[in-house]
Scaffold this motif. Structure first.
Motif, PDB file in Angstrom:
ATOM      1  N   VAL A 129      57.064 -57.473 -35.487  1.00  0.00           N
ATOM      2  CA  VAL A 129      57.770 -58.698 -35.868  1.00  0.00           C
ATOM      3  C   VAL A 129      57.238 -59.865 -35.043  1.00  0.00           C
ATOM      4  O   VAL A 129      56.808 -59.698 -33.894  1.00  0.00           O
ATOM      5  CB  VAL A 129      59.296 -58.547 -35.663  1.00  0.00           C
ATOM      6  N   ARG A 130      57.251 -61.052 -35.614  1.00  0.00           N
ATOM      7  CA  ARG A 130      56.621 -62.216 -34.988  1.00  0.00           C
ATOM      8  C   ARG A 130      57.182 -62.519 -33.601  1.00  0.00           C
ATOM      9  O   ARG A 130      56.442 -62.927 -32.691  1.00  0.00           O
ATOM     10  CB  ARG A 130      56.769 -63.439 -35.900  1.00  0.00           C
ATOM     11  N   THR A 131      58.499 -62.326 -33.429  1.00  0.00           N
ATOM     12  CA  THR A 131      59.116 -62.641 -32.138  1.00  0.00           C
ATOM     13  C   THR A 131      58.602 -61.757 -31.004  1.00  0.00           C
ATOM     14  O   THR A 131      58.772 -62.085 -29.834  1.00  0.00           O
ATOM     15  CB  THR A 131      60.647 -62.484 -32.228  1.00  0.00           C
ATOM     16  N   VAL A 132      57.969 -60.644 -31.363  1.00  0.00           N
ATOM     17  CA  VAL A 132      57.384 -59.744 -30.359  1.00  0.00           C
ATOM     18  C   VAL A 132      55.859 -59.829 -30.378  1.00  0.00           C
ATOM     19  O   VAL A 132      55.202 -59.824 -29.327  1.00  0.00           O
ATOM     20  CB  VAL A 132      57.830 -58.280 -30.606  1.00  0.00           C
ATOM     21  N   ALA A 133      55.284 -59.928 -31.572  1.00  0.00           N
ATOM     22  CA  ALA A 133      53.825 -59.897 -31.716  1.00  0.00           C
ATOM     23  C   ALA A 133      53.153 -61.078 -31.021  1.00  0.00           C
ATOM     24  O   ALA A 133      52.114 -60.913 -30.356  1.00  0.00           O
ATOM     25  CB  ALA A 133      53.441 -59.866 -33.193  1.00  0.00           C
ATOM     26  N   ARG A 134      53.724 -62.295 -31.140  1.00  0.00           N
ATOM     27  CA  ARG A 134      53.090 -63.461 -30.515  1.00  0.00           C
ATOM     28  C   ARG A 134      53.134 -63.383 -28.987  1.00  0.00           C
ATOM     29  O   ARG A 134      52.102 -63.579 -28.324  1.00  0.00           O
ATOM     30  CB  ARG A 134      53.732 -64.752 -31.008  1.00  0.00           C
ATOM     31  N   PRO A 135      54.298 -63.074 -28.371  1.00  0.00           N
ATOM     32  CA  PRO A 135      54.290 -62.886 -26.913  1.00  0.00           C
ATOM     33  C   PRO A 135      53.335 -61.786 -26.468  1.00  0.00           C
ATOM     34  O   PRO A 135      52.711 -61.893 -25.399  1.00  0.00           O
ATOM     35  CB  PRO A 135      55.747 -62.504 -26.607  1.00  0.00           C
ATOM     36  N   ARG A 136      53.206 -60.722 -27.272  1.00  0.00           N
ATOM     37  CA  ARG A 136      52.281 -59.644 -26.927  1.00  0.00           C
ATOM     38  C   ARG A 136      50.851 -60.179 -26.864  1.00  0.00           C
ATOM     39  O   ARG A 136      50.082 -59.852 -25.944  1.00  0.00           O
ATOM     40  CB  ARG A 136      52.396 -58.507 -27.942  1.00  0.00           C
ATOM     41  N   GLN A 137      50.473 -61.000 -27.845  1.00  0.00           N
ATOM     42  CA  GLN A 137      49.122 -61.562 -27.858  1.00  0.00           C
ATOM     43  C   GLN A 137      48.914 -62.503 -26.664  1.00  0.00           C
ATOM     44  O   GLN A 137      47.827 -62.541 -26.080  1.00  0.00           O
ATOM     45  CB  GLN A 137      48.874 -62.301 -29.172  1.00  0.00           C
ATOM     46  N   ILE A 138      49.958 -63.238 -26.289  1.00  0.00           N
ATOM     47  CA  ILE A 138      49.859 -64.107 -25.111  1.00  0.00           C
ATOM     48  C   ILE A 138      49.639 -63.269 -23.851  1.00  0.00           C
ATOM     49  O   ILE A 138      48.821 -63.620 -22.990  1.00  0.00           O
ATOM     50  CB  ILE A 138      51.140 -64.972 -24.986  1.00  0.00           C
ATOM     51  N   ALA A 139      50.362 -62.153 -23.744  1.00  0.00           N
ATOM     52  CA  ALA A 139      50.185 -61.262 -22.589  1.00  0.00           C
ATOM     53  C   ALA A 139      48.776 -60.677 -22.567  1.00  0.00           C
ATOM     54  O   ALA A 139      48.172 -60.529 -21.494  1.00  0.00           O
ATOM     55  CB  ALA A 139      51.232 -60.150 -22.629  1.00  0.00           C
ATOM     56  N   MET A 140      48.236 -60.336 -23.744  1.00  0.00           N
ATOM     57  CA  MET A 140      46.860 -59.846 -23.818  1.00  0.00           C
ATOM     58  C   MET A 140      45.879 -60.922 -23.347  1.00  0.00           C
ATOM     59  O   MET A 140      44.942 -60.648 -22.579  1.00  0.00           O
ATOM     60  CB  MET A 140      46.521 -59.434 -25.250  1.00  0.00           C
ATOM     61  N   TYR A 141      46.107 -62.156 -23.810  1.00  0.00           N
ATOM     62  CA  TYR A 141      45.242 -63.281 -23.449  1.00  0.00           C
ATOM     63  C   TYR A 141      45.260 -63.506 -21.937  1.00  0.00           C
ATOM     64  O   TYR A 141      44.205 -63.661 -21.293  1.00  0.00           O
ATOM     65  CB  TYR A 141      45.714 -64.531 -24.192  1.00  0.00           C
ATOM     66  N   LEU A 142      46.454 -63.530 -21.346  1.00  0.00           N
ATOM     67  CA  LEU A 142      46.574 -63.743 -19.905  1.00  0.00           C
ATOM     68  C   LEU A 142      45.960 -62.587 -19.110  1.00  0.00           C
ATOM     69  O   LEU A 142      45.386 -62.800 -18.037  1.00  0.00           O
ATOM     70  CB  LEU A 142      48.049 -63.927 -19.530  1.00  0.00           C
ATOM     71  N   SER A 143      46.077 -61.375 -19.643  1.00  0.00           N
ATOM     72  CA  SER A 143      45.478 -60.213 -18.974  1.00  0.00           C
ATOM     73  C   SER A 143      43.958 -60.347 -18.920  1.00  0.00           C
ATOM     74  O   SER A 143      43.321 -59.968 -17.927  1.00  0.00           O
ATOM     75  CB  SER A 143      45.867 -58.919 -19.699  1.00  0.00           C
ATOM     76  N   LYS A 144      43.381 -60.892 -19.987  1.00  0.00           N
ATOM     77  CA  LYS A 144      41.927 -61.105 -20.018  1.00  0.00           C
ATOM     78  C   LYS A 144      41.530 -62.249 -19.106  1.00  0.00           C
ATOM     79  O   LYS A 144      40.497 -62.190 -18.422  1.00  0.00           O
ATOM     80  CB  LYS A 144      41.480 -61.399 -21.459  1.00  0.00           C
ATOM     81  N   GLN A 145      42.369 -63.300 -19.041  1.00  0.00           N
ATOM     82  CA  GLN A 145      42.038 -64.473 -18.253  1.00  0.00           C
ATOM     83  C   GLN A 145      42.253 -64.270 -16.750  1.00  0.00           C
ATOM     84  O   GLN A 145      41.459 -64.750 -15.942  1.00  0.00           O
ATOM     85  CB  GLN A 145      42.907 -65.662 -18.711  1.00  0.00           C
ATOM     86  N   LEU A 146      43.296 -63.572 -16.383  1.00  0.00           N
ATOM     87  CA  LEU A 146      43.714 -63.524 -14.981  1.00  0.00           C
ATOM     88  C   LEU A 146      43.376 -62.230 -14.253  1.00  0.00           C
ATOM     89  O   LEU A 146      43.642 -62.113 -13.054  1.00  0.00           O
ATOM     90  CB  LEU A 146      45.232 -63.764 -14.886  1.00  0.00           C
ATOM     91  N   THR A 147      42.843 -61.246 -14.959  1.00  0.00           N
ATOM     92  CA  THR A 147      42.436 -60.005 -14.290  1.00  0.00           C
ATOM     93  C   THR A 147      40.971 -59.726 -14.610  1.00  0.00           C
ATOM     94  O   THR A 147      40.394 -60.335 -15.506  1.00  0.00           O
ATOM     95  CB  THR A 147      43.286 -58.785 -14.737  1.00  0.00           C
ATOM     96  N   ASN A 148      40.401 -58.805 -13.870  1.00  0.00           N
ATOM     97  CA  ASN A 148      39.010 -58.417 -14.140  1.00  0.00           C
ATOM     98  C   ASN A 148      38.944 -57.089 -14.905  1.00  0.00           C
ATOM     99  O   ASN A 148      37.942 -56.391 -14.874  1.00  0.00           O
ATOM    100  CB  ASN A 148      38.213 -58.306 -12.841  1.00  0.00           C
ATOM    101  N   ARG A 149      40.032 -56.746 -15.594  1.00  0.00           N
ATOM    102  CA  ARG A 149      40.079 -55.500 -16.358  1.00  0.00           C
ATOM    103  C   ARG A 149      39.293 -55.626 -17.662  1.00  0.00           C
ATOM    104  O   ARG A 149      39.267 -56.696 -18.280  1.00  0.00           O
ATOM    105  CB  ARG A 149      41.520 -55.103 -16.677  1.00  0.00           C
ATOM    106  N   SER A 150      38.707 -54.522 -18.093  1.00  0.00           N
ATOM    107  CA  SER A 150      37.957 -54.508 -19.345  1.00  0.00           C
ATOM    108  C   SER A 150      38.915 -54.483 -20.529  1.00  0.00           C
ATOM    109  O   SER A 150      40.098 -54.151 -20.384  1.00  0.00           O
ATOM    110  CB  SER A 150      37.050 -53.274 -19.401  1.00  0.00           C
ATOM    111  N   LEU A 151      38.396 -54.815 -21.714  1.00  0.00           N
ATOM    112  CA  LEU A 151      39.234 -54.789 -22.912  1.00  0.00           C
ATOM    113  C   LEU A 151      39.820 -53.400 -23.183  1.00  0.00           C
ATOM    114  O   LEU A 151      41.007 -53.291 -23.507  1.00  0.00           O
ATOM    115  CB  LEU A 151      38.437 -55.293 -24.120  1.00  0.00           C
ATOM    116  N   PRO A 152      39.015 -52.312 -23.075  1.00  0.00           N
ATOM    117  CA  PRO A 152      39.599 -50.973 -23.291  1.00  0.00           C
ATOM    118  C   PRO A 152      40.726 -50.660 -22.306  1.00  0.00           C
ATOM    119  O   PRO A 152      41.734 -50.058 -22.678  1.00  0.00           O
ATOM    120  CB  PRO A 152      38.414 -50.024 -23.096  1.00  0.00           C
ATOM    121  N   GLU A 153      40.561 -51.114 -21.033  1.00  0.00           N
ATOM    122  CA  GLU A 153      41.602 -50.827 -20.043  1.00  0.00           C
ATOM    123  C   GLU A 153      42.864 -51.634 -20.340  1.00  0.00           C
ATOM    124  O   GLU A 153      43.984 -51.132 -20.212  1.00  0.00           O
ATOM    125  CB  GLU A 153      41.094 -51.151 -18.641  1.00  0.00           C
TER     126      GLU A 153
END
Length: 456
Positions: free
Chosen positions: A389-413
């Motif tokens: 549902v949109r109310t969960v999916a959009r925050p999830r994508q934001i968390a994914m984006y921040l995880s890529k921006q603020l950590t050095n973890r790979s996409l698979p991790e």
């Protein structure tokens, strides 16, 4: 024979540790001493083979000390009655907690001889809001009394205290119930033993050994995900112990429902108990841990001074996990003692350059997920789970984006941390937020706010 074996058992318990004694030596009964052989009755072939491989020398040495020389052990596998199962013992002498901890053995490694870490006790576990539920539940299990939840499932990221609590439970439980049987091992070791039993055609002995314990503790249960035959045996072992009212403690890096490859029936069973999440540490908890460790180090480094503000600086800058935090403090004290100087802020920055540099981008994925969930007022389990549902999916994508921006973890991790999602899903989420941030002012402001909160 009972008198001789009783005398031997008193010393053997101290030599091999209470846990090893209760698991392997206590079920034996000395039958005879003749022709250079010490003959024992054992309940299973699996147990007798294990004793012969790991404790034969200790048993023979103790019999020799008592004046009964033997060159080898021989076993007769026969079911023993309840009176036989408990080998005669000397009265258990009072021992300090430190002495008991030193002798207590825990089945974690391949050689099954690693002692419990004496640092990992309930007394020196620093409690804060991120871990208070896990700590309270662990203490209840360690007491060994009636518990309303089974299993206790501890989960969280690296360095948040799961291992500390597991060791503390084992120590406390055996100290309170020295005659009970505790089995503590990794899921990898469980699988290894099961495969070994299949090869040696000792599956029934394997089942009996695991299903006659009072407390079963399994670390890193996510390891058995995708391993069908091991999951099958784990499921039946779990059911058998729960049906008998025996306690189970499990740890993993994520909640049962988020472990990809774990059978649904196992997820369901594990979720029936108490799920205790160890959240990423807060500043207050990190500072409390540093203060407690500093007091402990003062006895090791007498006379060493630490300037005001150093601990606060470390609590602000090192946020990845408690192990890194404690390691940094240990290095500081060691360095200062070698050069004979006070621990100042300048020395801290000089001594810990590599750790501080690494910590600049070491916001954890778990902390990002928690902050995003709090900001959008949604459950953390929903953020990581399958809801679309949109109310969960959009925050999830934001968390994914921040995880890529603020950590050095790979996409698979990152994908693994988001409920085992494929790296292409993470890539899609990141690109979606990048596109929207350029045109959606509200979304852009949310992202900036979350970044400031996470990097503070």
């Amino acid at each position: 024979m009972d008198k001789i074996w009783g005398q031997a058992c008193g010393q053997l318990e101290q030599e091999v540790g209470a846990n090893n004694y209760n698991l392997w030596i206590k079920p034996l009964r000395l039958v005879d001493l003749k022709d250079g052989n010490a003959e024992f009755a054992a309940p299973t072939r699996f147990l007798s083979d294990w004793v012969n491989r790991h404790f034969a020398q200790a048993i023979l040495a103790e019999l020799d000390r008592l004046g009964h020389r033997a060159e080898r052990l021989r076993f007769h596998v026969r079911p023993v009655g309840s009176s036989d199962a408990a080998a005669p013992r000397q009265p258990r002498s009072d021992r300090s907690a430190d002495t008991a901890a030193a002798s207590l053995q825990v089945e974690r490694s391949a050689d099954l001889g690693a002692p419990l870490d004496p640092r990992f006790t309930f007394e020196n576990f620093v409690v804060g809001k991120p871990n208070e539920l896990a700590h309270a539940a662990a203490r209840r299990v360690g007491e060994g009394g009636p518990v309303s939840f089974n299993p206790l499932f501890l989960y969280g990221g690296v360095g948040l205290g799961k291992t500390h609590l597991m060791h503390a439970i084992a120590r406390e439980y055996i100290d309170r119930h020295p005659d009970h049987r505790v089995l503590y091992l990794s899921a990898e070791q469980f699988m290894y033993r099961f495969v070994q039993a299949l090869k040696e055609k000792t599956v029934m002995d394997f089942k009996e050994m695991f299903r006659t314990v009072n407390l079963l503790m399994v670390d890193d249960v996510h390891f058995i995900a995708g391993k069908n035959s091991t999951q099958e045996e784990f499921f039946h072992t779990f059911n058998a112990l729960v049906d008998q009212g025996k306690q189970i403690v499990i740890s993993a890096d994520r909640a049962p429902g988020e472990i990809k490859g774990l059978e649904e029936r196992i997820k369901s069973r594990l979720s029936c108990g108490l799920l205790a999440d160890l959240h990423p540490t807060t500043y207050e908890l990190r500072l409390g841990i540093l203060q407690a460790k500093t007091e402990a180090f003062r006895s090791q480094y007498p006379g060493l001074e630490i300037a005001p503000g150093v601990l606060e600086f470390l609590a602000h800058r090192i946020t990845s996990n408690v192990r890194v935090l404690e390691g940094a403090l240990q290095r500081l004290f060691a360095f200062a003692s070698l050069i004979g100087r006070e621990i100042t802020l300048d020395m801290t920055q000089e001594c810990l350059t590599d750790i501080l540099r690494a910590s600049d981008r070491r916001v954890s994925i778990e902390e990002i997920q928690r902050k995003v969930a709090e900001h959008y007022n949604i459950r953390l389990a929903d953020l990581i789970g399958p809801k679309r549902v949109r109310t969960v999916a959009r925050p999830r994508q934001i968390a994914m984006y921040l995880s890529k921006q603020l950590t050095n973890r790979s996409l698979p991790e990152i994908g693994r941390r988001f409920g085992g999602r494929d790296h292409t899903t993470i890539m899609h989420g990141v690109k979606k937020i990048e596109e929207l941030a350029g045109s959606d002012e509200g979304l852009s402001e949310d992202i900036d706010l979350l970044k400031r909160l996470l990097e503070a």
